[in-house]
Design an enzyme around this catalytic site. Structure first.
Site, PDB file in Angstrom:
ATOM      1  N   PRO A  88      -1.842  -3.235   0.484  1.00 25.05           N
ATOM      2  CA  PRO A  88      -1.581  -3.311  -1.050  1.00 25.05           C
ATOM      3  C   PRO A  88      -1.453  -1.913  -1.592  1.00 25.05           C
ATOM      4  O   PRO A  88      -2.289  -1.176  -1.465  1.00 25.05           O
ATOM      5  CB  PRO A  88      -2.824  -3.982  -1.515  1.00 25.05           C
ATOM      6  CG  PRO A  88      -4.024  -3.555  -0.530  1.00 25.05           C
ATOM      7  CD  PRO A  88      -3.374  -3.632   0.811  1.00 25.05           C
ATOM      8  N   SER A 117      -0.756  -6.250  -4.173  1.00 23.32           N
ATOM      9  CA  SER A 117      -1.850  -5.490  -4.770  1.00 23.32           C
ATOM     10  C   SER A 117      -1.720  -6.235  -6.182  1.00 23.32           C
ATOM     11  O   SER A 117      -0.926  -6.763  -6.835  1.00 23.32           O
ATOM     12  CB  SER A 117      -1.476  -4.309  -5.252  1.00 23.32           C
ATOM     13  OG  SER A 117      -2.273  -3.613  -6.319  1.00 23.32           O
ATOM     14  N   TYR A 140      -8.611  -7.049  -7.410  1.00 19.25           N
ATOM     15  CA  TYR A 140      -9.161  -6.145  -8.044  1.00 19.25           C
ATOM     16  C   TYR A 140     -10.220  -7.143  -9.392  1.00 19.25           C
ATOM     17  O   TYR A 140      -9.583  -7.953  -9.796  1.00 19.25           O
ATOM     18  CB  TYR A 140      -8.736  -5.158  -8.718  1.00 19.25           C
ATOM     19  CG  TYR A 140      -8.382  -3.800  -8.062  1.00 19.25           C
ATOM     20  CD1 TYR A 140      -9.370  -3.173  -7.164  1.00 19.25           C
ATOM     21  CD2 TYR A 140      -7.035  -3.487  -7.994  1.00 19.25           C
ATOM     22  CE1 TYR A 140      -9.061  -2.036  -6.296  1.00 19.25           C
ATOM     23  CE2 TYR A 140      -6.730  -2.256  -7.453  1.00 19.25           C
ATOM     24  CZ  TYR A 140      -7.561  -1.521  -6.444  1.00 19.25           C
ATOM     25  OH  TYR A 140      -7.415  -0.698  -5.745  1.00 19.25           O
ATOM     26  N   THR A 166     -10.712  -5.722  -2.894  1.00 17.04           N
ATOM     27  CA  THR A 166     -11.248  -4.313  -2.598  1.00 17.04           C
ATOM     28  C   THR A 166     -12.438  -4.129  -3.375  1.00 17.04           C
ATOM     29  O   THR A 166     -12.416  -4.263  -4.598  1.00 17.04           O
ATOM     30  CB  THR A 166     -10.024  -3.661  -3.068  1.00 17.04           C
ATOM     31  OG1 THR A 166      -8.921  -4.020  -2.463  1.00 17.04           O
ATOM     32  CG2 THR A 166     -10.186  -2.095  -3.018  1.00 17.04           C
ATOM     33  N   LYS A 239     -12.038  -5.530   1.620  1.00 19.28           N
ATOM     34  CA  LYS A 239     -11.453  -4.158   1.831  1.00 19.28           C
ATOM     35  C   LYS A 239     -12.135  -2.945   1.291  1.00 19.28           C
ATOM     36  O   LYS A 239     -12.676  -2.965   0.381  1.00 19.28           O
ATOM     37  CB  LYS A 239     -10.007  -4.204   1.370  1.00 19.28           C
ATOM     38  CG  LYS A 239      -9.179  -2.927   1.349  1.00 19.28           C
ATOM     39  CD  LYS A 239      -7.962  -2.947   0.919  1.00 19.28           C
ATOM     40  CE  LYS A 239      -6.968  -1.930   1.176  1.00 19.28           C
ATOM     41  NZ  LYS A 239      -6.925  -0.941   0.072  1.00 19.28           N
ATOM     42  N   HIS A 263      -9.633   4.086   1.758  1.00 15.44           N
ATOM     43  CA  HIS A 263      -8.734   4.034   0.817  1.00 15.44           C
ATOM     44  C   HIS A 263      -7.635   5.087   0.780  1.00 15.44           C
ATOM     45  O   HIS A 263      -7.102   5.758  -0.182  1.00 15.44           O
ATOM     46  CB  HIS A 263      -9.282   3.854  -0.775  1.00 15.44           C
ATOM     47  CG  HIS A 263      -8.695   3.080  -1.794  1.00 15.44           C
ATOM     48  ND1 HIS A 263      -9.100   1.950  -2.152  1.00 15.44           N
ATOM     49  CD2 HIS A 263      -7.383   3.154  -2.574  1.00 15.44           C
ATOM     50  CE1 HIS A 263      -8.369   1.433  -2.975  1.00 15.44           C
ATOM     51  NE2 HIS A 263      -7.442   2.249  -3.218  1.00 15.44           N
ATOM     52  N   ASP A 294      -7.310   0.496   7.944  1.00 14.11           N
ATOM     53  CA  ASP A 294      -6.354   1.240   7.299  1.00 14.11           C
ATOM     54  C   ASP A 294      -6.872   2.606   7.245  1.00 14.11           C
ATOM     55  O   ASP A 294      -7.873   2.899   7.349  1.00 14.11           O
ATOM     56  CB  ASP A 294      -5.691   0.591   6.333  1.00 14.11           C
ATOM     57  CG  ASP A 294      -6.384   0.866   4.887  1.00 14.11           C
ATOM     58  OD1 ASP A 294      -7.298   1.552   4.868  1.00 14.11           O
ATOM     59  OD2 ASP A 294      -6.068   0.080   4.182  1.00 14.11           O
TER      60      ASP A 294
HETATM   61  N1  FMN Z   1      -5.555  -0.314  -2.232  1.00 15.55           N
HETATM   62  C1  FMN Z   1      -5.842  -1.657  -3.047  1.00 15.55           C
HETATM   63  O1  FMN Z   1      -6.430  -2.129  -2.480  1.00 15.55           O
HETATM   64  N2  FMN Z   1      -5.071  -1.815  -4.260  1.00 15.55           N
HETATM   65  C2  FMN Z   1      -4.229  -0.844  -4.802  1.00 15.55           C
HETATM   66  O2  FMN Z   1      -3.641  -1.442  -5.749  1.00 15.55           O
HETATM   67  C3  FMN Z   1      -3.790   0.164  -3.878  1.00 15.55           C
HETATM   68  N3  FMN Z   1      -2.795   1.026  -4.529  1.00 15.55           N
HETATM   69  C4  FMN Z   1      -2.484   2.010  -3.899  1.00 15.55           C
HETATM   70  C5  FMN Z   1      -1.328   2.927  -4.252  1.00 15.55           C
HETATM   71  C6  FMN Z   1      -1.215   4.084  -3.693  1.00 15.55           C
HETATM   72  C7  FMN Z   1       0.015   5.014  -4.172  1.00 15.55           C
HETATM   73  C8  FMN Z   1      -1.738   4.351  -2.453  1.00 15.55           C
HETATM   74  C9  FMN Z   1      -1.256   5.615  -1.636  1.00 15.55           C
HETATM   75  C10 FMN Z   1      -2.820   3.598  -1.937  1.00 15.55           C
HETATM   76  C11 FMN Z   1      -3.248   2.546  -2.609  1.00 15.55           C
HETATM   77  N4  FMN Z   1      -4.230   1.780  -2.020  1.00 15.55           N
HETATM   78  C12 FMN Z   1      -4.577   0.705  -2.685  1.00 15.55           C
HETATM   79  C13 FMN Z   1      -5.007   1.808  -0.642  1.00 15.55           C
HETATM   80  C14 FMN Z   1      -3.944   1.314   0.342  1.00 15.55           C
HETATM   81  O3  FMN Z   1      -4.225  -0.152   0.418  1.00 15.55           O
HETATM   82  C15 FMN Z   1      -4.447   1.662   1.641  1.00 15.55           C
HETATM   83  O4  FMN Z   1      -6.019   1.662   1.979  1.00 15.55           O
HETATM   84  C16 FMN Z   1      -4.282   3.171   2.114  1.00 15.55           C
HETATM   85  O5  FMN Z   1      -3.083   3.457   1.583  1.00 15.55           O
HETATM   86  C17 FMN Z   1      -4.285   3.408   3.590  1.00 15.55           C
HETATM   87  O6  FMN Z   1      -4.024   4.785   4.000  1.00 15.55           O
HETATM   88  P1  FMN Z   1      -2.615   5.333   4.457  1.00 15.55           P
HETATM   89  O7  FMN Z   1      -1.823   5.608   3.085  1.00 15.55           O
HETATM   90  O8  FMN Z   1      -2.843   6.563   4.930  1.00 15.55           O
HETATM   91  O9  FMN Z   1      -1.830   4.296   5.252  1.00 15.55           O
END
Ligand code: FMN
Length: 367
Positions: A88, A117, A140, A166, A239, A263, A294
């Site tokens: 997401p 998300s 969320y 999350t 998560k 995250h 992740d």
């Molecule tokens: N995680 C959520 O659970 N909800 C979100 O809305 C969410 N938005 C994100 C927005 C951005 C720009 C980024 C970089 C990450 C976000 N995440 C969010 C975390 C990602 O789901 C994920 O855990 C993380 O990007 C994984 O690491 P990686 O970018 O190294 O692959």
């Protein structure tokens, strides 16, 4: 928002996921690029997410029978074409005018499960309509339970087959790089699925500590997991777990899966890499509990390493934002194809025809 027009064909020099990140600098304004790329504070966790994978070595095994070779897995009742999903990511219209709709089209083309998300910039129903691949909804908790419940009910009605709750981001970490670049969310980029008042309701009241009391008063607690379980029939995947004791408690409460995640290094700096936290969590949960991971996955070999250490599947975060910015749905689909090919080649050279053949014997232990 002004967008740099995305490419219609993929340049020959984009051959791996990191190439998309380099290319994306020309397609995103500096502040948006920094917002996506940044980790929190000194980025120790962000950097560890990559260096930890680099420190894990593989062992080749040769001359095996690959006549039934496949990347397919079975997870939570689904047959998935491969053991990676799109994580997401909120606010995808920061990257591309079609945002999550383009990502969902790519997921459809590559038969890749998608996690949408709560902070999506398109309606969760419209996103669902773009893909026949499995889709999960990332939740969320909202300040008001009726708003949380409304999201869950809509997700169920729109065909999402799991809720990903999350829990590691009750507030957002201070991403100093994004702060220095002057990032703020443009007013036209909106989390359209939640009530406008719910998004950034951080106004201070006199005598109340805005972080420790006000924001954290809205954050979910253990009893809210039970409440959620009572209000949906969908499987619930939690998560943002790094601590094995928390993992055990979550499993004991009857939750259906866990995503080991820091995250992407965006919340608490100083956490270990997710991949380093994984083995103890797998051990705490036993072999059969659905466990994903992740943070830092950039190569097919990273996927194999995560599975060898106990994950059933992994999720891809930032590379989807960067590939979306560079070439829209085509870019995301191409990024997923690169990853699938890399995974297949790594499986071939490690002597694993099937995902279930991947285990610790794939990893090199000196001596
Ligand atoms: N995680 C959520 O659970 N909800 C979100 O809305 C969410 N938005 C994100 C927005 C951005 C720009 C980024 C970089 C990450 C976000 N995440 C969010 C975390 C990602 O789901 C994920 O855990 C993380 O990007 C994984 O690491 P990686 O970018 O190294 O692959």
């Amino acid at each position: 928002m002004k967008y740099t027009p995305p490419l219609q064909t993929i340049p020959a020099e984009i051959v791996c996921l990191d190439d998309y990140q380099r290319y994306a600098k020309d397609f995103l304004s500096h502040d948006i690029y920094e917002y996506i790329a940044a980790g929190t504070a000194d980025e120790q966790t962000l950097n560890r997410n990559r260096s930890a994978f680099a420190n894990i070595e593989l062992t080749p095994r040769v001359l095996r029978d690959f006549s039934s070779g496949s990347t397919q897995i079975s997870l939570l009742g689904h047959n998935l074409a491969h053991p990676f999903l799109l994580a997401p990511l909120g606010y995808q219209q920061l990257c591309h005018a079609s945002g999550e709709l383009a990502t969902a089209m790519a997921a459809d083309a590559m038969d890749t499960a998608i996690v949408v998300s709560t902070l999506a910039t398109a309606s969760l129903e419209d996103i669902a309509a773009q893909t026949n691949a499995p889709k999960w909804f990332q939740l969320y908790f909202q300040a008001r339970r009726e708003d949380t419940l409304s999201l869950v009910t809509r997700a169920e009605a729109a065909g999402y087959t799991a809720i990903v709750l999350t829990i590691d981001a009750p507030l957002s970490g201070l991403r100093n790089r994004a702060q220095r670049a002057g990032f703020y969310l443009p007013p036209e980029i909106q989390a359209v699925n939640i009530p406008a008042s719910a998004e950034f309701s951080q106004a201070g009241a006199p005598g109340v500590n805005p972080i420790l009391q006000q924001l954290m008063a809205l954050a979910p607690q253990w009893q809210d997991l039970r409440w959620l379980k009572q209000h949906t029939k969908l499987p619930i995947i939690i998560k943002g777990v790094i601590n094995p004791n928390d993992a055990k408690r979550i499993a004991d409460m009857g939750m259906d899966g866990i995503i080991v995640s820091n995250h992407g290094g965006r919340c608490l700096d100083g956490l270990p890499a997710s991949i380093d936290a994984l083995p103890a969590i797998r051990q705490a949960l036993g072999d059969d509990f659905p466990l994903l991971l992740d943070s830092g996955i950039r190569r097919g070999s990273d996927i194999l390493k995560a599975i060898a250490l106990g994950a059933n599947a992994v999720l891809i975060g930032r590379p989807q934002a960067f590939s979306l910015a560079v070439a829209g749905a085509l870019g995301v689909a191409h990024m997923l194809r690169l990853l699938k090919e890399e995974l297949e080649i790594t499986m071939a050279l490690c002597g694993c025809p099937q995902i279930t053949d991947i285990d610790r014997n794939c990893l090199f232990t000196p001596g």
